[in-house]
Design a protein around this motif. Structure first.
Motif, short mmCIF file in Angstrom:
data_model
loop_
_atom_site.label_atom_id
_atom_site.label_comp_id
_atom_site.label_asym_id
_atom_site.label_seq_id
_atom_site.Cartn_x
_atom_site.Cartn_y
_atom_site.Cartn_z
N ASP A 84 0.83 -1.20 0.00
CA ASP A 84 0.00 0.00 0.00
C ASP A 84 0.87 1.26 0.00
O ASP A 84 0.57 2.25 -0.67
N LEU A 85 1.97 1.17 0.74
CA LEU A 85 2.90 2.30 0.77
C LEU A 85 3.46 2.55 -0.64
O LEU A 85 3.60 3.70 -1.07
N ALA A 86 3.76 1.46 -1.35
CA ALA A 86 4.29 1.59 -2.71
C ALA A 86 3.26 2.25 -3.63
O ALA A 86 3.63 3.00 -4.54
N VAL A 87 1.99 1.98 -3.38
CA VAL A 87 0.95 2.61 -4.19
C VAL A 87 0.95 4.13 -3.96
O VAL A 87 0.79 4.92 -4.89
N GLU A 88 1.16 4.51 -2.70
CA GLU A 88 1.22 5.95 -2.38
C GLU A 88 2.43 6.64 -3.01
O GLU A 88 2.44 7.85 -3.18
N HIS A 89 3.50 5.86 -3.26
CA HIS A 89 4.73 6.44 -3.84
C HIS A 89 5.00 5.78 -5.18
O HIS A 89 5.74 4.80 -5.27
N PRO A 90 4.43 6.33 -6.23
CA PRO A 90 4.43 5.62 -7.52
C PRO A 90 5.80 5.47 -8.17
O PRO A 90 5.92 4.77 -9.17
N LEU A 91 6.84 6.12 -7.63
CA LEU A 91 8.17 5.96 -8.22
C LEU A 91 9.04 4.99 -7.44
O LEU A 91 10.19 4.73 -7.79
N LEU A 92 8.49 4.49 -6.33
CA LEU A 92 9.26 3.61 -5.45
C LEU A 92 9.30 2.18 -6.00
O LEU A 92 8.27 1.61 -6.36
N HIS A 93 10.51 1.63 -6.07
CA HIS A 93 10.67 0.21 -6.45
C HIS A 93 10.85 -0.62 -5.19
O HIS A 93 11.30 -0.13 -4.16
N ILE A 94 10.53 -1.92 -5.31
CA ILE A 94 10.70 -2.83 -4.17
C ILE A 94 11.50 -4.06 -4.63
O ILE A 94 11.19 -4.65 -5.67
N LEU A 95 12.54 -4.37 -3.85
CA LEU A 95 13.30 -5.60 -4.10
C LEU A 95 13.06 -6.55 -2.94
O LEU A 95 13.33 -6.22 -1.79
N SER A 96 12.55 -7.72 -3.25
CA SER A 96 12.30 -8.72 -2.22
C SER A 96 13.30 -9.87 -2.40
O SER A 96 13.33 -10.53 -3.43
N ASP A 97 14.13 -10.03 -1.38
CA ASP A 97 15.14 -11.10 -1.39
C ASP A 97 14.51 -12.31 -0.71
O ASP A 97 14.23 -12.29 0.48
N GLU A 98 14.24 -13.35 -1.49
CA GLU A 98 13.48 -14.50 -0.98
C GLU A 98 14.31 -15.77 -0.96
O GLU A 98 13.78 -16.89 -1.06
N ILE A 99 15.62 -15.63 -0.81
CA ILE A 99 16.51 -16.79 -0.99
C ILE A 99 16.35 -17.86 0.09
O ILE A 99 16.69 -19.02 -0.13
#
Lengths: 365, 365
Positions: free
Chosen positions: A161-176
């Motif tokens: 939801d936070l990412a929706v509020e900040h439309p230029l924000l990228h997210i990297l999820s490390d799922e190793i």
């Protein structure tokens, strides 16, 4: 005195037989030539199939780049995404390789501490405050390293939801470390399909598949970023060994039986360590939801909390642990947890038994 | 029509059995864990031993970094050495990957053409004129790719003397096609021991050992540069698979028998191609001293040399060769030879026979 290596990032498991069989099959077919820059189709298909089966996510193979390990996936991703002066928010504690990777690729690390006393719950308010117009990326490891924390779906939803509020924000999820969870499976960030143009996932075969020596990882990223990363791979290194990818593809196909057998070994060890740690007054720790590390907060064994302590830092403490009882653990200074250490319990039974005795002896002296 | 791939950078040989045995041995020993960042000691020792035996050079293992292929060795070297505004002199024709590697690492390419009519002799005077206070590095491939030129000791000595005159100049010698020479062995640039603090060599197992799919290369460099490159490898990717290095170490130990068997296959092919090329009026080429490429200068088949030609560039010509007779060759535009193409003859006999017929048909039409 012999040293017991509880500081390592690998388990005691050797590579599963089924993966080695994948390699042997490829050797029989003389698959000893350059492979495609992006990776073999069969490995990319196996990864896509996994996400379809487990997460219900249709993932085109074109969005998957096979890399020379997960660290390399992170490197190519950051190099493709970051521009100078970009800020990168990371939740501490974090994997020790991240700060250098961010710095080398021109980013500025903004570290936000999760609170061990709140079981490393997602510090959403602190993250919100840290987002600036220069924030390009938010990195989370899920499951966490060194914490073993698995975020709840609710926590991840709040992040989305936070990412929706900040439309230029990228997210990297490390799922190793996924696959090695002791309860509910981690909720892959790929599931937030409305964010797919800004979400990347890195993963690999070193941890959950005991294939650290094979150097196979992967990046799942928005197509534009993935194309840049692929171009960098082409220009600076070429694609990963098709032989090693054949092994990885077989491991991925047989992941459920591999994870089951690993967890049958690890789950009782996790409990055994927990029982010992609980018996030591003053030691703070979090029981990992996944993986094979405990993050031990040793604040109460350092000055000033313990006035008579000869140790002022977790490094001092870890050095004494090594020197006095031959137990090697990883101080958390470069993992964003200055008063803690990371301790692996992925060891053979008799080694772990001896390690726990030594730890108790050292702490109760 | 089926396509005959004469554009590839690999031979038709599969990986030698002895290398595969090296891998199998390592698998039996469960060598499936992370290896050292710098590479396994046994592979670095095998490489050092080779240089001692063949070149009489004592080379400490500490000066050898095992990388994820030779391209990666070049990348790490350039990243460790170059600063913005550094100029890099390269002799054209050159391997097509070099310009991007130089640019990505902040260097400026200064290309100096060697003359095919002088058998690509070292253009010493032109190099001397090109050296400026900003020149950081001079790159040569010996044996050459795409030319197959092996420099004489005298030519290399002149280059070494030039380096003495310019005490800040570094030299990178790309020696990945060594072992596949048809006459005298290339004189390794490492032999100029008085320049050891400014000379680097890159090499690998993809070409002379038919191990392109194993992704093993290496960098031999001055210690300061090597330490930087090692640190970059540690931070961005980790060391190479110990399994694949075990295969490479066995290949290196058995190099003489491997090279002998490869050259027994390649030498008659080289001659056979030469005979066909000589029979075609107007076609200019250099008989390679090493490797498995011919660089064909097709100027006389393009406009304006041949006024009636439908082709203006080597790309046009190569595209027609592919479309009309199903023969794929590599246009030399990004190799610093705009009017030429690279053509591999490392093909099975019957394929090469068919390829030469097609080439003749196309050129004589």
């Amino acid at each position: 005195m012999d040293q017991i290596p509880m500081h390592l990032g690998v388990s005691h498991f050797t590579t599963p037989k089924v993966a080695v069989e994948g390699l042997q099959e490829a050797l029989l077919q003389n698959d000893t030539f350059y492979g495609p820059t992006k990776g073999t189709l069969s490995l990319r298909q196996a990864i896509a199939k996994r996400h379809l089966e487990e997460d219900g996510i249709p993932l085109p193979e074109s969005q998957i780049l096979i890399t020379h390990g997960c660290k390399h996936a992170i490197h190519l991703y950051l190099q493709s995404l970051l521009l100078p002066s970009d800020e990168v928010i990371m939740l501490a504690p974090y994997w020790f390789a991240f700060p250098d990777l961010i710095r080398l690729n021109g980013g500025t690390l903004v570290s936000i501490e999760a609170n061990p006393e709140e079981n490393y719950a997602l510090p959403l308010e602190a993250i919100k405050k840290a987002v600036t117009p220069n924030t390009k990326l938010l990195i989370l490891s899920n499951p966490g390293n060194p914490t073993g924390k698995v975020y709840t779906q609710k926590e991840l939803q709040a992040m989305a939801d936070l990412a929706v509020e900040h439309p230029l924000l990228h997210i990297l999820s490390d799922e190793i470390y996924d696959g090695l969870q002791y309860a509910a499976a981690p909720y892959s960030f790929l599931r937030f399909e409305h964010l797919r143009d800004r979400v990347a996932v890195v993963n690999g075969f070193s941890k959950s598949f005991a294939m650290s020596g094979w150097r196979v990882g992967y990046l799942i990223a928005p197509l534009e970023v993935l194309e840049k990363a692929t171009d960098l791979q082409l220009k600076t290194i070429s694609g990963v060994s098709p032989l090693n990818q054949a092994a990885a593809a077989q491991a991925m196909e047989h992941r459920q039986e591999i994870w089951k057998s690993f967890k049958e070994d690890l789950a009782p060890k996790r409990e055994r360590v927990q029982n010992v740690l609980q018996s030591i007054p003053g030691l703070q720790f979090f029981v990992p939801d996944a993986g094979y590390y405990y993050a031990l907060d040793v604040t109460n064994f350092l000055r000033p909390a313990k006035l008579a302590s000869p140790y002022q830092t977790a490094e001092d403490w870890a050095a004494a642990l090594k020197a006095q009882v031959g137990l090697e653990v990883l101080p958390g200074t470069n993992m964003g947890m200055p008063c803690a250490v990371r301790m692996s319990f992925a060891l053979p039974d008799h080694v772990l038994e001896s390690a726990l005795l030594r730890l108790k002896t050292f702490l109760e002296q």
